[in-house]
Motif scaffolding. Structure first.
Motif, PDB file in Angstrom:
ATOM      1  N   LEU A 189     -70.062  -1.110 -42.298  1.00 59.88           N
ATOM      2  CA  LEU A 189     -69.606  -1.787 -41.543  1.00 59.88           C
ATOM      3  C   LEU A 189     -70.807  -3.250 -41.567  1.00 59.88           C
ATOM      4  N   GLN A 190     -72.186  -2.539 -42.261  1.00 62.88           N
ATOM      5  CA  GLN A 190     -73.433  -3.367 -43.041  1.00 62.88           C
ATOM      6  C   GLN A 190     -72.872  -4.079 -44.243  1.00 62.88           C
ATOM      7  N   GLU A 191     -72.105  -3.308 -44.269  1.00 60.46           N
ATOM      8  CA  GLU A 191     -72.387  -3.723 -46.133  1.00 60.46           C
ATOM      9  C   GLU A 191     -70.532  -5.286 -45.603  1.00 60.46           C
ATOM     10  N   PHE A 192     -69.725  -4.300 -45.429  1.00 60.17           N
ATOM     11  CA  PHE A 192     -68.577  -5.512 -44.962  1.00 60.17           C
ATOM     12  C   PHE A 192     -69.704  -7.199 -44.666  1.00 60.17           C
ATOM     13  N   ILE A 193     -70.397  -6.636 -43.319  1.00 57.79           N
ATOM     14  CA  ILE A 193     -70.757  -8.257 -43.203  1.00 57.79           C
ATOM     15  C   ILE A 193     -72.218  -8.347 -44.102  1.00 57.79           C
ATOM     16  N   LEU A 194     -72.208  -8.014 -44.886  1.00 59.91           N
ATOM     17  CA  LEU A 194     -73.243  -8.762 -45.733  1.00 59.91           C
ATOM     18  C   LEU A 194     -72.638  -9.464 -46.710  1.00 59.91           C
ATOM     19  N   ASN A 195     -71.445  -8.756 -46.929  1.00 60.24           N
ATOM     20  CA  ASN A 195     -70.494  -9.248 -48.036  1.00 60.24           C
ATOM     21  C   ASN A 195     -69.851 -10.547 -47.327  1.00 60.24           C
ATOM     22  N   GLN A 196     -69.915 -10.316 -46.369  1.00 55.74           N
ATOM     23  CA  GLN A 196     -68.927 -12.127 -45.446  1.00 55.74           C
ATOM     24  C   GLN A 196     -70.004 -12.747 -45.484  1.00 55.74           C
ATOM     25  N   LEU A 197     -71.464 -12.500 -45.346  1.00 56.03           N
ATOM     26  CA  LEU A 197     -72.094 -13.298 -45.328  1.00 56.03           C
ATOM     27  C   LEU A 197     -72.748 -13.611 -45.911  1.00 56.03           C
ATOM     28  N   ASN A 198     -72.252 -13.435 -47.480  1.00 57.72           N
ATOM     29  CA  ASN A 198     -73.022 -13.473 -49.144  1.00 57.72           C
ATOM     30  C   ASN A 198     -74.398 -13.008 -49.015  1.00 57.72           C
ATOM     31  N   SER A 199     -74.426 -12.134 -48.075  1.00 58.21           N
ATOM     32  CA  SER A 199     -76.550 -11.753 -48.235  1.00 58.21           C
ATOM     33  C   SER A 199     -77.059 -10.723 -48.433  1.00 58.21           C
ATOM     34  N   SER A 200     -78.288 -10.478 -48.838  1.00 55.15           N
ATOM     35  CA  SER A 200     -78.763  -9.351 -49.123  1.00 55.15           C
ATOM     36  C   SER A 200     -80.019  -8.860 -48.625  1.00 55.15           C
ATOM     37  N   VAL A 201     -80.093  -7.584 -48.024  1.00 55.95           N
ATOM     38  CA  VAL A 201     -81.112  -7.125 -47.849  1.00 55.95           C
ATOM     39  C   VAL A 201     -82.160  -6.705 -48.993  1.00 55.95           C
ATOM     40  N   ARG A 202     -83.214  -6.141 -49.003  1.00 53.68           N
ATOM     41  CA  ARG A 202     -84.273  -5.906 -49.931  1.00 53.68           C
ATOM     42  C   ARG A 202     -84.677  -4.172 -50.169  1.00 53.68           C
ATOM     43  N   PHE A 203     -84.046  -3.592 -49.367  1.00 56.57           N
ATOM     44  CA  PHE A 203     -83.563  -2.005 -49.266  1.00 56.57           C
ATOM     45  C   PHE A 203     -82.627  -1.581 -50.143  1.00 56.57           C
ATOM     46  N   SER A 204     -82.673  -0.210 -49.071  1.00 53.25           N
ATOM     47  CA  SER A 204     -81.173   0.385 -49.511  1.00 53.25           C
ATOM     48  C   SER A 204     -81.094   0.867 -48.282  1.00 53.25           C
ATOM     49  N   LEU A 205     -79.754   0.210 -47.344  1.00 56.19           N
ATOM     50  CA  LEU A 205     -79.168   0.591 -46.555  1.00 56.19           C
ATOM     51  C   LEU A 205     -78.978   1.905 -46.096  1.00 56.19           C
ATOM     52  N   TRP A 206     -78.214   2.407 -47.397  1.00 56.73           N
ATOM     53  CA  TRP A 206     -77.611   3.459 -46.696  1.00 56.73           C
ATOM     54  C   TRP A 206     -79.177   4.347 -46.782  1.00 56.73           C
ATOM     55  N   ASP A 207     -79.985   4.710 -47.849  1.00 60.95           N
ATOM     56  CA  ASP A 207     -81.462   5.476 -47.607  1.00 60.95           C
ATOM     57  C   ASP A 207     -81.964   4.911 -46.139  1.00 60.95           C
ATOM     58  N   THR A 208     -81.572   4.677 -45.940  1.00 59.52           N
ATOM     59  CA  THR A 208     -82.526   3.799 -44.502  1.00 59.52           C
ATOM     60  C   THR A 208     -81.677   4.526 -43.438  1.00 59.52           C
ATOM     61  N   ASN A 209     -80.250   4.291 -43.834  1.00 61.26           N
ATOM     62  CA  ASN A 209     -79.571   4.816 -42.514  1.00 61.26           C
ATOM     63  C   ASN A 209     -79.265   6.759 -42.158  1.00 61.26           C
ATOM     64  N   LEU A 210     -79.366   7.393 -44.020  1.00 60.94           N
ATOM     65  CA  LEU A 210     -79.337   8.239 -43.967  1.00 60.94           C
ATOM     66  C   LEU A 210     -80.898   8.498 -43.521  1.00 60.94           C
ATOM     67  N   PHE A 211     -81.819   8.018 -43.705  1.00 58.92           N
ATOM     68  CA  PHE A 211     -82.871   8.719 -42.594  1.00 58.92           C
ATOM     69  C   PHE A 211     -82.709   9.007 -41.546  1.00 58.92           C
ATOM     70  N   PHE A 212     -82.413   7.726 -40.731  1.00 56.06           N
ATOM     71  CA  PHE A 212     -81.886   7.842 -39.342  1.00 56.06           C
ATOM     72  C   PHE A 212     -81.125   8.929 -38.971  1.00 56.06           C
ATOM     73  N   ALA A 213     -79.937   9.093 -39.975  1.00 55.24           N
ATOM     74  CA  ALA A 213     -79.204  10.182 -38.994  1.00 55.24           C
ATOM     75  C   ALA A 213     -79.165  11.498 -39.555  1.00 55.24           C
ATOM     76  N   ILE A 214     -80.081  12.196 -40.758  1.00 56.16           N
ATOM     77  CA  ILE A 214     -80.309  13.366 -40.977  1.00 56.16           C
ATOM     78  C   ILE A 214     -81.468  13.714 -39.231  1.00 56.16           C
ATOM     79  N   ALA A 215     -82.906  12.531 -39.521  1.00 52.88           N
ATOM     80  CA  ALA A 215     -83.652  12.900 -38.420  1.00 52.88           C
ATOM     81  C   ALA A 215     -82.901  13.002 -37.245  1.00 52.88           C
ATOM     82  N   SER A 216     -82.182  12.554 -36.720  1.00 53.13           N
ATOM     83  CA  SER A 216     -81.402  12.613 -35.298  1.00 53.13           C
ATOM     84  C   SER A 216     -80.778  13.858 -35.618  1.00 53.13           C
TER      85      SER A 216
END
Length: 130
Positions: free
Chosen positions: A22-49
């Motif tokens: 959903l993050q990737e989809f919304i960022l693509n729709q808005l033609n926006s980007s982030v300067r860090f890896s969404l995959w890594d941060t989301n994976l960290f939150f999931a594994i830590a929890s």
């Protein structure tokens, strides 16, 4: 324990997949980007929890620790914050200024995974109080 493990893994995996794509989809729709890896941060939150939930479930089997489960859970939030800082020190905390989009892409998954984590922690604690 195996049923709990399966439920935790499945729940956090589903939330991870939904949030990430959903993050990737919304960022693509808005033609926006982030300067860090969404995959890594989301994976960290999931594994830590998942790890926190599994540890509390494991500790709940010990009668001496059952009344202390809430107190055992509290430092995990602090530890998770420290680990997040250590792991993402340069990719995120090294940035001079985060945009609103980047802040939201960190905050929303954090709150979603934390909400699911608290849901399971409350279930573990209340099950042991009875």
């Amino acid at each position: 324990m195996i049923k709990s493990l399966t439920v935790y893994m499945l729940s956090f995996s589903i939330v991870f997949i939904i949030v990430h794509f959903l993050q990737e989809f919304i960022l693509n729709q808005l033609n926006s980007s982030v300067r860090f890896s969404l995959w890594d941060t989301n994976l960290f939150f999931a594994i830590a929890s998942i790890v926190i939930c599994l540890h509390l479930k494991f500790f709940s089997f010990f009668k001496k620790l059952q009344p202390q489960l809430g107190f055992i859970y509290l430092p995990t939030l602090f530890i998770k914050g420290i680990l997040f800082f250590i792991m993402f020190k340069s990719p995120i905390f090294g940035l001079v200024d985060l945009t609103t989009t980047e802040r939201l892409n960190l905050l929303i998954p954090l709150l979603l995974f934390l909400g699911l984590e608290v849901f399971f922690v409350v279930k573990i604690i209340t099950k042991n109080e009875v």
